[in-house]
Design a protein around this motif. Structure first.
Motif, PDB file in Angstrom:
ATOM      1  N   LEU A  44      10.062  -5.835  16.944  1.00 12.60           N
ATOM      2  CA  LEU A  44      10.920  -5.965  18.195  1.00 12.60           C
ATOM      3  C   LEU A  44      12.377  -5.423  17.420  1.00 12.60           C
ATOM      4  N   CYS A  45      13.051  -4.824  18.215  1.00 12.75           N
ATOM      5  CA  CYS A  45      14.636  -4.474  17.554  1.00 12.75           C
ATOM      6  C   CYS A  45      15.499  -4.721  18.709  1.00 12.75           C
ATOM      7  N   LEU A  46      16.748  -5.302  18.115  1.00 13.60           N
ATOM      8  CA  LEU A  46      17.999  -5.192  18.918  1.00 13.60           C
ATOM      9  C   LEU A  46      18.952  -4.505  18.210  1.00 13.60           C
TER      10      LEU A  46
ATOM     11  N   LEU B 216      16.239   6.862   8.982  1.00 11.60           N
ATOM     12  CA  LEU B 216      15.566   5.246   8.757  1.00 11.60           C
ATOM     13  C   LEU B 216      14.183   5.229   9.043  1.00 11.60           C
ATOM     14  N   LEU B 217      13.945   5.787  10.379  1.00 16.35           N
ATOM     15  CA  LEU B 217      12.618   5.570  11.167  1.00 16.35           C
ATOM     16  C   LEU B 217      11.583   6.638  10.250  1.00 16.35           C
ATOM     17  N   ASP B 218      12.027   7.675   9.736  1.00 15.07           N
ATOM     18  CA  ASP B 218      11.073   8.565   8.908  1.00 15.07           C
ATOM     19  C   ASP B 218      10.776   7.993   7.715  1.00 15.07           C
ATOM     20  N   TRP B 219      11.793   7.380   7.115  1.00  9.75           N
ATOM     21  CA  TRP B 219      11.319   6.870   5.929  1.00  9.75           C
ATOM     22  C   TRP B 219      10.525   5.522   6.155  1.00  9.75           C
ATOM     23  N   MET B 220      10.498   4.788   7.133  1.00 14.16           N
ATOM     24  CA  MET B 220       9.712   3.539   7.370  1.00 14.16           C
ATOM     25  C   MET B 220       8.330   3.863   7.790  1.00 14.16           C
ATOM     26  N   ALA B 221       8.400   4.964   8.399  1.00  2.00           N
ATOM     27  CA  ALA B 221       6.825   5.422   8.771  1.00  2.00           C
ATOM     28  C   ALA B 221       6.234   5.871   7.295  1.00  2.00           C
TER      29      ALA B 221
ATOM     30  N   HIS C 191      10.815   4.766  20.026  1.00  2.00           N
ATOM     31  CA  HIS C 191       9.575   5.463  19.763  1.00  2.00           C
ATOM     32  C   HIS C 191       8.823   4.530  18.724  1.00  2.00           C
ATOM     33  N   HIS C 192       9.582   3.607  18.064  1.00  5.59           N
ATOM     34  CA  HIS C 192       9.010   2.904  17.128  1.00  5.59           C
ATOM     35  C   HIS C 192       8.637   1.369  17.602  1.00  5.59           C
ATOM     36  N   CYS C 193       9.391   0.781  18.335  1.00  5.99           N
ATOM     37  CA  CYS C 193       9.174  -0.523  18.990  1.00  5.99           C
ATOM     38  C   CYS C 193       9.909  -0.712  20.277  1.00  5.99           C
ATOM     39  N   PRO C 194       9.474  -1.904  20.961  1.00  6.06           N
ATOM     40  CA  PRO C 194      10.428  -2.068  22.021  1.00  6.06           C
ATOM     41  C   PRO C 194      11.905  -2.519  21.485  1.00  6.06           C
ATOM     42  N   VAL C 195      12.715  -2.053  22.365  1.00 13.12           N
ATOM     43  CA  VAL C 195      14.264  -2.216  21.779  1.00 13.12           C
ATOM     44  C   VAL C 195      15.098  -2.736  23.005  1.00 13.12           C
ATOM     45  N   VAL C 196      16.109  -3.525  22.725  1.00  7.60           N
ATOM     46  CA  VAL C 196      17.052  -3.837  23.844  1.00  7.60           C
ATOM     47  C   VAL C 196      18.157  -3.716  23.070  1.00  7.60           C
ATOM     48  N   GLU C 197      19.585  -3.498  23.863  1.00  3.77           N
ATOM     49  CA  GLU C 197      20.847  -3.500  23.149  1.00  3.77           C
ATOM     50  C   GLU C 197      21.891  -4.770  23.860  1.00  3.77           C
ATOM     51  N   PHE C 198      22.358  -5.454  22.808  1.00  2.58           N
ATOM     52  CA  PHE C 198      23.453  -6.414  23.425  1.00  2.58           C
ATOM     53  C   PHE C 198      24.336  -6.430  22.339  1.00  2.58           C
TER      54      PHE C 198
END
Length: 385
Positions: free
Chosen positions: A164-166, A151-156, A343-350
């Motif tokens: 930001l990503c959760l 997904l990240l490869d395709w997005m690039a 590697h793409h953006c700031p990320v937090v998990e919840f």
């Protein structure tokens, strides 16, 4: 004022997803279901399948918008184990005494249902000035080479981006709202092989026994103090997980011996620095014993930290508003797809309480599902305020 009739039922969506038998690498109908629901709400959906793995990218709003908030999660699940050990159908989403049972109920079809439902309601009821993105994979529980990475490869390639990503993984040990993950330890595994010369145990001088040499190495490694912890991480750990000769005879010195060592490491190290350290120890033992020691290395991910700030503050505010708890910022646990997203953006998990994940009779508390959806909705509202 929100129209209550228009609310997306996250409990029903969780049940629908559990009924999809999406054991890695099978799609099982889960992403087909989500694509239909999201498309109907105005999301532009793209299947980003790679290597036999199904992935879904859904975006509401214009591509390349100045503001974009993303969610990441997975619909694949681990195998059920022995069917007879389950009291309910593992793909039945049956409800009993305040629980919904099924494989993936906690890890993490409920999390995906909650952020999908929150996103649908948010863009439908209060269309934001920006983009809402859902990146959902079918390869988190497997090798994870063709899931979120694809997904990240395709997005690039396509010029798609999240600010930001959760990640909606279950993060709470025992109570809803008690913990978020702002980073993860790195993980790497060494597969060692010591090579000697086979011989009769009555004539050890005619053989070259690899067992004591490899035992010496793993003993030295197990005794290492890698560090004493860092600002956001506990001390790194090293565990010897196997030691095997495969030798059925008590009177034969084996020609080879194997051992496996797993390391979970914090931000005091990289996989490269630890590889240099471990291989130096192996070389020293080889020199002392005259036994050839080789290794095969697998790195699952590097350690990372998202420094406390805007994203963690938004999560904390939303969690406290819905649960009354301020979540601890933690880096505990194993690996997750956040290791790729960072590697793409700031990320937090919840996400939810994860006590039953991967277990027989995996289950989610029914009252926690709308609570999690409300938390995700608050985060979206805060971000686009």
């Amino acid at each position: 004022m929100k129209d209550a009739v228009a609310e997306t039922d996250a409990v029903a969506l969780t049940a629908d997803l559990i009924r999809c038998p999406s054991v890695t690498p099978e799609e099982g109908g889960a992403l087909v279901l989500l694509e239909a629901r999201l498309s109907a709400a105005g999301f532009a959906c793209t299947r980003v399948d790679r290597g036999g793995i199904a992935n879904l990218y859904a975006r509401w709003g214009d591509k390349g918008h100045a503001r974009s908030f993303g969610f990441n999660g997975h619909t694949d699940v681990v195998p059920i184990g022995a069917r007879e050990d389950w009291q309910f159908d593992p793909f039945g989403a049956e409800q009993a005494e305040g629980w919904m049972y099924g494989r993936g109920a906690v890890d993490m079809k409920s999390g995906v249902a909650c952020f999908a439902a929150a996103a649908i309601d948010f863009v439908t009821q209060t269309p934001p000035d920006g983009a809402v993105i859902l990146a959902i994979t079918g390869d988190e529980e497997g090798d994870a080479r063709d899931g979120t990475v694809a997904l990240l490869d395709w997005m690039a390639t396509e010029g798609e981006a999240m600010d930001l990503c959760l990640v909606g993984e279950p993060t709470c040990p025992t109570e809803m709202g008690e913990m978020m993950k702002i980073g993860r330890r790195g993980s790497m595994t060494f597969y060692f092989e010591a090579e000697g010369v086979q011989g009769h145990s009555a004539y050890p001088h005619r053989a070259k026994n690899p067992v004591p040499a490899l035992a010496r190495l793993v003993d030295r490694l197990a005794a290492l103090e890698l560090d004493q912890g860092t600002a956001h991480f506990d001390p790194s750990t090293l565990a010897v997980t196997t030691f095997d000769t495969g030798n059925p005879a008590n009177n034969v010195i084996p020609a080879t011996c194997r051992a496996t060592v797993n390391i979970r490491f914090n931000d005091a190290h990289s996989s490269a620095s630890l590889t240099e350290m471990i291989r130096a120890e192996a070389a020293a033992v080889a020199a002392e014993t005259g036994i050839k020691i080789t290794d095969r290395l697998s790195v699952s991910g590097e350690s990372f930290i998202t420094e406390p700030g805007r994203l963690s503050d938004m999560v904390a505010r939303a969690v406290e508003a819905e649960t009354g708890r301020v979540p601890e910022m933690s880096t505990s646990g194993g690996t997750s797809d956040a290791r790729f997203v960072q590697h793409h953006c700031p990320v937090v998990e919840f996400g939810l309480v994860g006590q039953s994940m991967h277990q027989v009779d995996e289950r989610v508390a029914l009252d926690q599902i709308p609570q999690l959806k409300a938390i995700y909705g608050r985060i979206l509202a805060d971000y686009f305020a």
